[in-house]
Design a protein around this motif. Structure first.
Motif, mmCIF file in Angstrom:
data_model
loop_
_atom_site.group_PDB
_atom_site.id
_atom_site.type_symbol
_atom_site.label_atom_id
_atom_site.label_comp_id
_atom_site.label_asym_id
_atom_site.label_seq_id
_atom_site.Cartn_x
_atom_site.Cartn_y
_atom_site.Cartn_z
ATOM 1 N N GLY A 60 -33.485 -86.752 -65.866
ATOM 2 C CA GLY A 60 -33.819 -87.168 -67.216
ATOM 3 C C GLY A 60 -35.279 -86.919 -67.559
ATOM 4 O O GLY A 60 -35.611 -86.445 -68.651
ATOM 5 N N VAL A 61 -36.166 -87.234 -66.614
ATOM 6 C CA VAL A 61 -37.597 -86.988 -66.833
ATOM 7 C C VAL A 61 -37.859 -85.492 -66.972
ATOM 8 O O VAL A 61 -38.608 -85.047 -67.850
ATOM 9 C CB VAL A 61 -38.424 -87.586 -65.684
ATOM 10 C CG1 VAL A 61 -39.883 -87.146 -65.779
ATOM 11 C CG2 VAL A 61 -38.334 -89.113 -65.701
ATOM 12 N N ALA A 62 -37.239 -84.701 -66.103
ATOM 13 C CA ALA A 62 -37.431 -83.246 -66.156
ATOM 14 C C ALA A 62 -36.957 -82.680 -67.490
ATOM 15 O O ALA A 62 -37.619 -81.814 -68.084
ATOM 16 C CB ALA A 62 -36.699 -82.581 -64.997
ATOM 17 N N ALA A 63 -35.824 -83.164 -67.994
ATOM 18 C CA ALA A 63 -35.317 -82.686 -69.274
ATOM 19 C C ALA A 63 -36.296 -83.010 -70.405
ATOM 20 O O ALA A 63 -36.532 -82.177 -71.300
ATOM 21 C CB ALA A 63 -33.948 -83.297 -69.553
ATOM 22 N N HIS A 64 -36.862 -84.208 -70.383
ATOM 23 C CA HIS A 64 -37.833 -84.593 -71.410
ATOM 24 C C HIS A 64 -39.073 -83.695 -71.340
ATOM 25 O O HIS A 64 -39.591 -83.259 -72.380
ATOM 26 C CB HIS A 64 -38.236 -86.054 -71.227
ATOM 27 C CG HIS A 64 -39.217 -86.539 -72.245
ATOM 28 N ND1 HIS A 64 -38.837 -87.018 -73.480
ATOM 29 C CD2 HIS A 64 -40.577 -86.605 -72.219
ATOM 30 C CE1 HIS A 64 -39.914 -87.361 -74.176
ATOM 31 N NE2 HIS A 64 -40.983 -87.127 -73.431
ATOM 32 N N LEU A 65 -39.529 -83.397 -70.133
ATOM 33 C CA LEU A 65 -40.719 -82.558 -69.987
ATOM 34 C C LEU A 65 -40.449 -81.134 -70.452
ATOM 35 O O LEU A 65 -41.304 -80.506 -71.093
ATOM 36 C CB LEU A 65 -41.179 -82.564 -68.530
ATOM 37 C CG LEU A 65 -41.721 -83.893 -67.999
ATOM 38 C CD1 LEU A 65 -42.099 -83.771 -66.528
ATOM 39 C CD2 LEU A 65 -42.920 -84.352 -68.815
ATOM 40 N N ARG A 66 -39.270 -80.611 -70.148
ATOM 41 C CA ARG A 66 -38.951 -79.246 -70.582
ATOM 42 C C ARG A 66 -38.955 -79.147 -72.107
ATOM 43 O O ARG A 66 -39.321 -78.109 -72.665
ATOM 44 C CB ARG A 66 -37.596 -78.825 -70.026
ATOM 45 C CG ARG A 66 -37.570 -78.659 -68.509
ATOM 46 C CD ARG A 66 -36.261 -78.052 -68.029
ATOM 47 N NE ARG A 66 -36.202 -78.068 -66.558
ATOM 48 C CZ ARG A 66 -35.432 -78.886 -65.849
ATOM 49 N NH1 ARG A 66 -34.638 -79.745 -66.482
ATOM 50 N NH2 ARG A 66 -35.447 -78.848 -64.529
ATOM 51 N N ALA A 67 -38.534 -80.219 -72.769
ATOM 52 C CA ALA A 67 -38.497 -80.214 -74.230
ATOM 53 C C ALA A 67 -39.872 -80.467 -74.845
ATOM 54 O O ALA A 67 -40.063 -80.183 -76.038
ATOM 55 C CB ALA A 67 -37.513 -81.272 -74.730
ATOM 56 N N SER A 68 -40.818 -80.961 -74.073
ATOM 57 C CA SER A 68 -42.109 -81.386 -74.620
ATOM 58 C C SER A 68 -43.271 -80.482 -74.239
ATOM 59 O O SER A 68 -44.276 -80.449 -74.960
ATOM 60 C CB SER A 68 -42.423 -82.818 -74.162
ATOM 61 O OG SER A 68 -41.382 -83.710 -74.503
ATOM 62 N N LEU A 69 -43.169 -79.760 -73.129
ATOM 63 C CA LEU A 69 -44.274 -78.944 -72.644
ATOM 64 C C LEU A 69 -44.152 -77.515 -73.168
ATOM 65 O O LEU A 69 -43.064 -77.081 -73.564
ATOM 66 C CB LEU A 69 -44.292 -78.944 -71.113
ATOM 67 C CG LEU A 69 -44.570 -80.293 -70.450
ATOM 68 C CD1 LEU A 69 -44.418 -80.180 -68.935
ATOM 69 C CD2 LEU A 69 -45.958 -80.804 -70.816
ATOM 70 N N PRO A 70 -45.254 -76.764 -73.170
ATOM 71 C CA PRO A 70 -45.197 -75.361 -73.601
ATOM 72 C C PRO A 70 -44.193 -74.559 -72.774
ATOM 73 O O PRO A 70 -43.879 -74.903 -71.632
ATOM 74 C CB PRO A 70 -46.629 -74.871 -73.365
ATOM 75 C CG PRO A 70 -47.467 -76.107 -73.451
ATOM 76 C CD PRO A 70 -46.626 -77.206 -72.861
ATOM 77 N N ASP A 71 -43.713 -73.463 -73.364
ATOM 78 C CA ASP A 71 -42.647 -72.680 -72.746
ATOM 79 C C ASP A 71 -43.039 -72.081 -71.404
ATOM 80 O O ASP A 71 -42.163 -71.816 -70.567
ATOM 81 C CB ASP A 71 -42.211 -71.554 -73.692
ATOM 82 C CG ASP A 71 -41.488 -72.086 -74.927
ATOM 83 O OD1 ASP A 71 -41.000 -73.232 -74.862
ATOM 84 O OD2 ASP A 71 -41.425 -71.362 -75.939
#
Length: 219
Positions: A60-71
């Protein structure tokens, strides 16, 4: 004579705050050799359930970071180091280095005293956590550094940190690594001072170094 406060600090002993001397029930730990478990099937099922919960938290944390951090940032969930030990919840490969994140979902007010962690249960009562999130994060960062070295990259900045997804960081000043409460604060921390120029080639190279052995490089 001593009244109240911490007990005498004998050689090699770690002082603890007075409020932690009256602790709640100790956390259940894995049985050691020679010890008896009254219900081994229940214990094994409980261990599997806890492992699944930790894995879902990391996902869940990883999914949030992927959606929030630069590509160009690469987020690895449940990273498996080459030492074949326990998986690392989250590793972020960014433009300026790597971030090794210990995810925790304990509820309530959390206190860190010289890397000994407690959860407050009430006035003057605290529950000692079974392990130290800050020390675990620091150890995991060393494991990632070892993998990068094996992969051929040296001198890559690696930062360890603890993420509290539900708990409150009441007093964590003596933690050996930064402690962040909530994924939004984590994102801000990861983006603080970030260089503006994307570096997708570099982050991909670092990710490949964690996955397999490559020739020696210095970055």
């Amino acid at each position: 004579s001593r009244s109240g406060g911490s007990p005498p600090n004998h050689a090699g002993a770690v002082p603890v705050p007075a409020w932690a001397l009256h602790s709640g029930p100790a956390a259940r730990t894995s049985p050691t050799k020679g010890s008896e478990v009254s219900d081994p099937i229940h214990w094994v099922l409980g261990t599997v359930t806890r492992a699944d919960a930790h894995g879902r938290l990391a996902d869940g944390v990883a999914a949030h970071l992927r959606a929030s951090l630069p590509d160009d940032h690469i987020v690895l969930a449940r990273y498996a180091p080459r030492d074949r030990g326990e998986r690392i919840p989250v590793v972020v490969i960014g433009r300026q280095g790597l971030f090794v994140i210990e995810t925790r979902d304990e509820v309530g007010d959390l206190v860190c005293y010289q890397d000994h962690w407690y959860r407050r249960l009430g006035p003057g009562i605290a529950h000692a956590l079974a392990d130290s999130p800050s020390l675990r994060a620091r150890r995991n960062a060393a494991r990632v550094r070892s993998d990068l070295g094996t992969g051929g990259f040296l001198n890559v900045p690696i930062s360890a940190m603890v993420l509290l997804t539900r708990g409150t960081a009441e007093d964590v000043r003596s933690s050996c690594v930064p402690v962040l409460a909530g994924t939004d604060m984590l994102v801000r921390h990861l983006l603080h001072g970030i260089v503006e120029t994307p570096a997708p080639e570099r982050t991909r190279s670092l990710a490949e170094a964690l996955a397999r052995n490559i020739r020696l490089s210095v970055v």
